[in-house]
Design a protein around this motif. Structure first.
Motif, short mmCIF file in Angstrom:
data_model
loop_
_atom_site.label_atom_id
_atom_site.label_comp_id
_atom_site.label_asym_id
_atom_site.label_seq_id
_atom_site.Cartn_x
_atom_site.Cartn_y
_atom_site.Cartn_z
N VAL A 28 0.86 -1.19 0.00
CA VAL A 28 0.00 0.00 0.00
C VAL A 28 0.89 1.23 0.00
O VAL A 28 1.78 1.37 0.84
CB VAL A 28 -0.94 0.04 1.23
N GLN A 29 0.62 2.13 -0.94
CA GLN A 29 1.27 3.45 -0.97
C GLN A 29 0.17 4.49 -1.06
O GLN A 29 -0.57 4.55 -2.04
CB GLN A 29 2.22 3.57 -2.17
N ALA A 30 0.06 5.33 -0.04
CA ALA A 30 -0.99 6.33 0.02
C ALA A 30 -0.57 7.46 0.93
O ALA A 30 0.26 7.28 1.83
CB ALA A 30 -2.30 5.72 0.52
N ALA A 31 -1.14 8.63 0.68
CA ALA A 31 -0.88 9.75 1.58
C ALA A 31 -1.59 9.55 2.91
O ALA A 31 -1.01 9.76 3.98
CB ALA A 31 -1.32 11.06 0.93
N GLU A 32 -2.85 9.09 2.87
CA GLU A 32 -3.64 8.88 4.08
C GLU A 32 -4.37 7.54 3.98
O GLU A 32 -4.89 7.18 2.92
CB GLU A 32 -4.68 10.00 4.28
#
Length: 220
Positions: free
Chosen positions: A75-79
């Motif tokens: 998972v790569q996400a800002a939030e």
């Protein structure tokens, strides 16, 4: 549309997607947002935002993820906001993660806001094995955690009122000391020095002639 399926080896790119059930075995690119009740599959989702009750896919890359339960390999996400639990078996990269329970292996997270965080050693494991290992580790920690000695539960709280500091009694004025200090300041401002000679009787003490502006010493 109740169900949308992206087969393996196929890439689909759209602007906005709303469906009840989404199965991604291939690659799904959404420019803006994905909304669904459940999202599953062994594929990859790249989107602006992802919103669903249950999310369980191989890889997610998005600006924000909102869900109840999250399970993924990467998972790569800002939030990331998972109300109940989030489990990432391989790598989690995010600026902020909020979850009731978070299970991760390798991770690079700026801030974690979670009631319970379980860090597992990085190794190859499926999502089912990851969730099982997370549940077993959580039970083990709850049974072996040592409570601090002297912990008081359900105790009444009462605020302590601090007493004001007692005032110090005023010391009596020393008029003689004030007079000497005043004389010393007056002589110093006029260019003179006040000198105290111990053991000198008053009748043998030198006097100062103000008219002649000189010191008169008594004859020996």
């Amino acid at each position: 549309m109740k169900t949308m399926y992206i087969p393996k080896g196929q890439t689909v790119a759209i602007d906005i997607l709303e469906t009840e059930r989404l199965v991604v075995d291939g690659c799904l690119r959404v420019a803006h947002g994905v909304k669904a009740q459940t999202i599953g599959g062994s594929g990859v989702i790249l989107a602006g935002t992802i919103s669903a009750d249950d999310v369980c896919v191989r890889e997610i890359e998005a600006a924000s993820v909102y869900c109840l339960r999250l399970g993924a390999k990467r998972v790569q996400a800002a939030e990331v906001f998972a109300s109940e639990c989030a489990a990432v078996s391989c790598y989690l990269c995010a600026d902020y993660v909020a979850a009731d329970r978070l299970t991760v292996a390798l991770h690079d997270v700026g801030k974690i806001d979670a009631r319970e965080v379980i860090a597992l050693p990085p190794k190859e494991r499926s999502l089912i094995r990851l969730l099982l290992a997370s549940a077993l580790r959580s039970v083990w920690l709850s049974l072996t955690a040592v409570r601090p000695a002297g912990e008081v539960l359900d105790a009444e709280y009462r605020q302590i009122q601090e007493e004001p500091p007692a005032e110090k009694p005023e010391e009596p004025r020393d008029e003689e000391l004030e007079r000497i200090i005043a004389i010393f300041k007056l002589l110093r401002s006029s260019g003179y020095t006040l000198k105290i000679i111990p053991g000198t009787p008053e009748e043998n003490a030198p006097t100062f002639g103000f008219r002649a502006e000189q010191i008169n010493r008594p004859a020996a």
